[in-house]
Design a protein around this motif. Structure first.
Motif, short mmCIF file in Angstrom:
data_model
loop_
_atom_site.label_atom_id
_atom_site.label_comp_id
_atom_site.label_asym_id
_atom_site.label_seq_id
_atom_site.Cartn_x
_atom_site.Cartn_y
_atom_site.Cartn_z
N LYS A 1 33.03 40.32 51.45
CA LYS A 1 33.43 39.13 50.69
C LYS A 1 32.29 38.11 50.58
CE LYS A 1 35.47 36.52 54.56
NZ LYS A 1 36.69 35.85 55.07
N ASP B 1 29.04 40.48 48.52
CA ASP B 1 29.28 40.82 47.11
C ASP B 1 29.06 39.58 46.25
OD1 ASP B 1 30.04 41.99 44.74
OD2 ASP B 1 32.20 41.95 45.19
N GLN C 1 30.51 39.54 42.71
CA GLN C 1 31.97 39.66 42.68
C GLN C 1 32.44 40.88 41.88
OE1 GLN C 1 34.00 37.02 44.44
NE2 GLN C 1 31.90 37.04 45.23
N ASN D 1 33.16 43.80 43.50
CA ASN D 1 33.81 44.61 44.53
C ASN D 1 32.93 45.73 45.06
OD1 ASN D 1 36.30 43.15 44.39
ND2 ASN D 1 36.79 44.28 42.49
N ASP E 1 23.55 42.90 43.50
CA ASP E 1 23.83 41.66 44.24
C ASP E 1 22.53 40.99 44.67
OD1 ASP E 1 26.83 41.66 44.50
OD2 ASP E 1 26.39 43.62 45.37
#
Length: 600
Positions: free
Chosen positions: A571, A574, A577, A579, A585
């Motif tokens: 969380k 990432d 966002q 997943n 990233d």
């Protein structure tokens, strides 16, 4: 302290003259006797420069060494030959509280936890066996035995008459007077520590039950030790050099007879200064007092975090002392003392001083000089500036509350009127980078209410750093508008370090105010922080409140498998966002750093 001195030592001791006692330093004790004499001495020596416990090895080379060899470590606990120039020698030694710190609660709280007269360099192996045992005669050294130290079953008393039997620590005869004079000093300088609260050992030599502070069963033995091992040149030199650093003296080295006038057979007689001559000589080096810092810093490995923009005041302690300061290793700047004339025409001096605004991670070095003494040791502190507004909706560490203290029962009586973060207060008092809430009365408790907190409503986390009076007299109560008030117990007292109490509140109203209470009597508060638990700075892998290249390194190691999911949760890792945690990233994180558009 009786020992074999070299010819050079005898020559030096013979050449030096009278003591460097400041004129009038002991004038308040003239014609005083018994407990009035002890109280007058307390008034003289209790106000002194507070040193940090971590800095003491910086001062030992000028205070605990041999008269004819400054590099030779003077160890009252061992005859092992050690030298300040050898790091291995120092690593085998400890900083030992001669009067054990556990007797006042086990804390290193300053000034008593770092007083150079009581905290001295000691052989590590011996110190680990000494624990918290009192001075005494040892008849069965089953716990430790060496040429200088015995530890085990024994007694306190004189000429074989046993006034107390227990486990004791017995130093060598040549140091017994030194230890006795340290006990006399601590009993006089710190009579109000919570001596009677420590019950794990049955021979605590200090007590609050008597104005004499020392237990009756140890007094005759200490007086005998002080008489049998009189003050010598090395102890005198140590007193002078510690005085130059701390700004106070051990009066039982300056005037050894004082012990008899307080605890001995002359306690019914007045001490007349003119009838006594200081039993001392002048040391080869006397140092200017080290400068003081309004906010004590930390080490390079453990810097002290301060609010970005904190104003740090550095100043000399001796009135006619010049201050030299270097910031982040830069050039040394001099701040000279000032000569002033009062309205009555009297001359007085103001020491050199300066203020520093801490806006970034900062290293501050400072020392003082004066006309009559050698320059002081360099004090070095590290500070880490942090913009707590990135992490907290409300943050207050009370660093602006400069007056008062939170380590004694007599330093927190000036009212605190509040500040921007806490504009509404009741029964609040200044306590030296902290506040005290409440008084000795059981009714009308102290509280502090915050400004309106910019928050849309929901859950909030609150952390409060607290400690109690000499005992914990009540609980910590916290209220947030709309949420159920919470009351938490804590255990830290005045002599301890701060205790962090954390709470989580649900259903907090939008734009709430926070109130902290002492449910009964007195409580000290050092920090209040309010945080939204659901707010995370995007890209802040290491959760230090800043997004920078260290976060990129951590994320790459997560992708390579060198950092686990538990260490860096998905969380957080990432960043884009999607997943998944992968090289995209990293790209997103680099773009965040290159374009200052951090968001929450």
């Amino acid at each position: 302290m009786k020992k074999s001195l070299s010819l050079l030592s005898f020559v030096m001791a013979a050449l030096v003259a009278m003591a460097n006692i400041p004129e009038g330093y002991y004038s308040a004790i003239n014609n005083k006797k018994y407990t009035d004499l002890k109280a007058a001495l307390h008034g003289i020596i209790s106000e002194h420069v507070t040193l940090s416990y971590g800095s003491l090895w910086h001062y030992y080379p000028s205070t605990y060494n041999y008269l004819d060899d400054k590099n030779h470590i003077l160890d009252l606990y061992s005859d092992v030959e050690r030298f300040y120039s050898n790091p291995a020698d120092i690593s085998n030694m400890d900083k030992e509280h001669t009067v054990p710190k556990s007797w006042w609660g086990g804390s290193l709280t300053e000034p008593q936890g770092s007083d150079l007269y009581n905290v001295i360099p000691a052989d590590g192996a011996t110190n680990k066996k000494k624990l918290n045992y009192s001075l005494g005669y040892v008849t069965d050294p089953s716990k430790w035995q060496s040429t200088t130290t015995n530890i085990g079953a024994g007694y306190c008393g004189v000429d074989g008459v046993k006034s107390k039997e227990s486990i004791f620590f017995e130093p060598a005869d040549k140091y017994k007077g030194d230890f006795a004079r340290i006990y006399f000093y601590v009993a006089t300088c710190y009579p109000d520590l919570p001596w009677d609260e420590y019950t794990a050992y049955d021979a605590v030599a200090m007590t609050n039950a008597s104005p004499l502070t020392l237990q009756s069963w140890i007094i005759p033995m200490l007086l005998k030790w002080a008489a049998d091992d009189p003050v010598d040149a090395e102890e005198i030199k140590r007193n002078e050099n510690v005085s130059a650093i701390q700004g106070n003296r051990n009066p039982f080295i300056d005037y050894p007879a004082l012990a008899q006038y307080i605890w001995g057979n002359k306690s019914n007689e007045a001490f007349v200064l003119a009838q006594h001559t200081p039993n001392e000589t002048t040391p080869d080096v006397i140092y200017t007092n080290a400068p003081s810092f309004s906010v004590k810093g930390g080490t390079a490995d453990e810097p002290v975090e301060v609010v970005q923009g904190t104003t740090l005041t550095v100043k000399g302690v001796m009135s006619a002392s010049n201050l030299f300061v270097s910031i982040d290793g830069g050039e040394w700047k001099e701040y000279k003392y000032r000569k002033n004339t009062s309205s009555t025409g009297a001359t007085y001096y103001t020491p050199g001083s300066t203020t520093i605004t801490i806006n970034a991670d900062t290293r501050v070095q400072a020392y003082c000089t004066s006309d009559d003494y050698a320059e002081s040791p360099v004090i070095e502190y590290y500070y880490k500036a942090k913009d707590f507004s990135k992490d907290y909706l409300l943050f207050e560490d009370f660093t602006s509350v400069a007056s008062g203290n939170n380590t004694s029962t007599s330093g927190s009586s000036s009212k605190w009127a509040g500040n921007t973060n806490f504009p509404t207060v009741n029964k609040a008092y200044c306590a030296g980078n902290a506040i005290k809430l409440g008084t000795s009365a059981t009714t009308d408790p102290g509280y502090a209410t915050s400004r309106v907190i910019d928050f849309g409503g929901g859950a909030l986390e609150v952390e409060v750093e607290v400690k109690g009076w000499t005992t914990v007299e009540g609980d910590l109560k916290v209220e947030l508008t709309g949420a159920t008030a919470q009351t938490k117990k804590y255990t830290a007292t005045l002599a301890n370090d701060w205790e962090a109490v954390k709470m989580k509140f649900e259903n907090v109203s939008p734009n709430p105010v926070l109130t902290i209470w002492s449910t009964m009597k007195r409580m000290f508060v050092n920090k209040v922080a309010v945080k939204n638990p659901n707010t995370t700075l995007i890209g802040d892998m290491n959760q230090d409140g800043v997004v920078n290249v260290s976060d990129v390194s951590l994320l790459i190691n997560r992708i390579l498998g060198n950092v686990s999911e538990a260490q860096l949760p998905t969380k957080i890792a990432d960043v884009n966002q999607d997943n998944d945690v992968n090289v995209s990233d990293v790209t997103t994180l680099v773009n965040i750093i290159l374009t200052p558009t951090t968001s929450k």
